[in-house]
Enzyme design. Structure first.
Site, PDB file in Angstrom:
ATOM      1  N   GLU A  49       0.883  -1.163   0.000  1.00 15.46           N
ATOM      2  CA  GLU A  49       0.000   0.000   0.000  1.00 15.46           C
ATOM      3  C   GLU A  49       0.921   1.213   0.000  1.00 15.46           C
ATOM      4  O   GLU A  49       1.791   1.325   0.865  1.00 15.46           O
ATOM      5  CB  GLU A  49      -0.921   0.000   1.226  1.00 15.46           C
ATOM      6  CG  GLU A  49      -2.052   0.993   1.038  1.00 15.46           C
ATOM      7  CD  GLU A  49      -3.075   0.940   2.158  1.00 15.46           C
ATOM      8  OE1 GLU A  49      -4.196   0.513   1.892  1.00 15.46           O
ATOM      9  OE2 GLU A  49      -2.736   1.342   3.273  1.00 15.46           O
ATOM     10  N   ASP A  60      -3.354  11.091   8.134  1.00 10.96           N
ATOM     11  CA  ASP A  60      -2.012  10.704   8.527  1.00 10.96           C
ATOM     12  C   ASP A  60      -1.603  11.362   9.833  1.00 10.96           C
ATOM     13  O   ASP A  60      -1.786  12.553  10.034  1.00 10.96           O
ATOM     14  CB  ASP A  60      -1.006  11.086   7.431  1.00 10.96           C
ATOM     15  CG  ASP A  60      -1.230  10.292   6.165  1.00 10.96           C
ATOM     16  OD1 ASP A  60      -1.740   9.167   6.289  1.00 10.96           O
ATOM     17  OD2 ASP A  60      -0.903  10.783   5.079  1.00 10.96           O
TER      18      ASP A  60
END
Length: 268
Positions: A49, A60
Site C-alpha cells: 500500500e 495521517d
C-alpha cells in the site's frame, strides 16, 4: 482474476494471512524509496500500500506527515511517484499494489487522467481516504473505466448502511480501520466491536478485509487474523524505521527486512 484476488487465493491455500506494509513513495528520495520497496517485497510483503507525497494528508499522523514532507522537500512530484511505481511494477509483475490517497491529489490531475496513469504503471487498486460513500460515484466510474479496483474504508463506528455500502463497492480488499483518529504506531488500541464489523462485512460479501491503523507488533497481526481479517496493514511502524535511519540507508534496509520478516511470520 486481479492480482489481489490471486494473492488472497494463494494465501488461503497456504492458510496464511497477508502482511501489507505502507510507505510514502519517494521518501526520502526516489532511489532510496525504490530500494526500500524492493526490501519490503523481497522479505515477505504480500502486497504494497503506497502513498503519494502530499502536503495536507487528512488521516495521517505525524510520522507519515513527516514522510510526505521529506519526499516533497526532495522535490518529488506526483509524476515521479508514477515513474517509481512503473519501476516497481516492472521488477515485481505479480505483487498487488494499492494506492492510499487524498481526493485533492487525484483532482489536481483530473480523475480520468489520474486513473489512466495508474493503469499505465500497473497499479491494481486505489483507496481515496477522504471520499465518503455518498460522493463515490465519479471516482468509482473513473477507476472501473481504467480497470482499477476502488477500495473503501470501513470505520469502527460504521452503521449497517455504511457496512453494506463498503462491502458492495470495495474491490480487491476492504480496509477496516482499527480505531478512530489518525494513523500512529503508538496508539495500538483497537475498537471493541471489530469482530462484529468483520462478521457484518463478510455477511455482505465484502472482499477480503485488511485491518489497518496502529499495527506495529506481530501480536497485533495475529489478533487481526483471529478476528477474521484476511491480513493487516502497517504504515506508521514501517515509516518510523525509515525516519530513524535517514543518515544510514543500509541500516534502514536491514531493519525493514527484519521488521517485515517478523510481521510476515505472524501470519502463518
Amino acid at each position: 482474476m486481479s492480482r489481489f484476488e490471486t494473492q488472497f487465493a494463494t494465501l488461503n491455500a497456504k492458510n496464511e494471512g497477508a502482511f501489507v506494509p505502507f510507505v510514502t513513495l519517494c521518501d526520502p528520495t526516489f532511489d532510496c524509496s525504490f530500494e526500500i520497496i524492493c526490501t519490503l517485497v523481497d522479505n515477505g510483503a504480500d502486497a504494497l500500500e503506497l502513498g503519494f507525497p502530499f502536503s495536507d494528508p487528512l488521516l495521517d499522523g505525524p510520522v507519515i506527515q513527516a514522510a510526505n514532507n521529506r519526499a516533497l522537500t526532495a522535490g518529488h512530484s506526483s509524476e515521479d511517484s508514477f515513474k517509481l511505481l512503473e519501476k516497481v511494477r516492472s521488477k515485481y509483475p505479480e505483487i498487488p499494489i494499492s494506492l492510499l490517497l487524498c481526493a485533492n491529489l487525484i483532482f489536481a490531475k483530473g480523475l480520468d487522467a489520474f486513473y489512466q496513469r495508474c493503469a499505465e504503471v500497473g497499479v491494481d487498486a486505489v483507496l481515496v481516504a477522504d471520499i465518503p460513500l455518498l460522493a463515490k460515484e465519479d471516482y468509482v466510474q473513473a477507476a472501473k473505466k481504467h480497470g482499477i479496483q476502488p477500495v473503501f474504508i470501513c470505520p469502527p463506528n460504521a452503521d449497517e448502511k455504511t457496512i453494506q455500502g463498503v462491502a458492495k463497492n470495495s474491490e480487491g480488499y476492504t480496509y477496516l480501520v482499527s480505531r478512530a483518529g489518525v494513523t500512529s504506531a503508538e496508539n495500538q488500541a483497537h475498537a471493541a466491536n471489530l469482530d462484529t464489523l468483520v462478521e457484518q462485512l463478510k455477511a455482505h460479501y465484502a472482499p477480503p478485509i485488511l485491518q489497518g491503523f496502529g499495527i506495529a507488533q506481530p501480536a497485533q497481526v495475529k489478533e487481526a487474523l483471529a478476528l477474521g481479517a484476511a491480513g493487516a496493514i502497517s504504515g506508521s511502524a514501517t515509516v518510523k524505521i525509515i525516519e530513524r535511519n535517514l543518515d544510514n540507508h543500509e541500516q534502514c534496509l536491514a531493519e525493514l527486512a527484519e521488521f517485515v520478516q517478523t510481521m510476515k511470520a505472524a501470519t502463518k
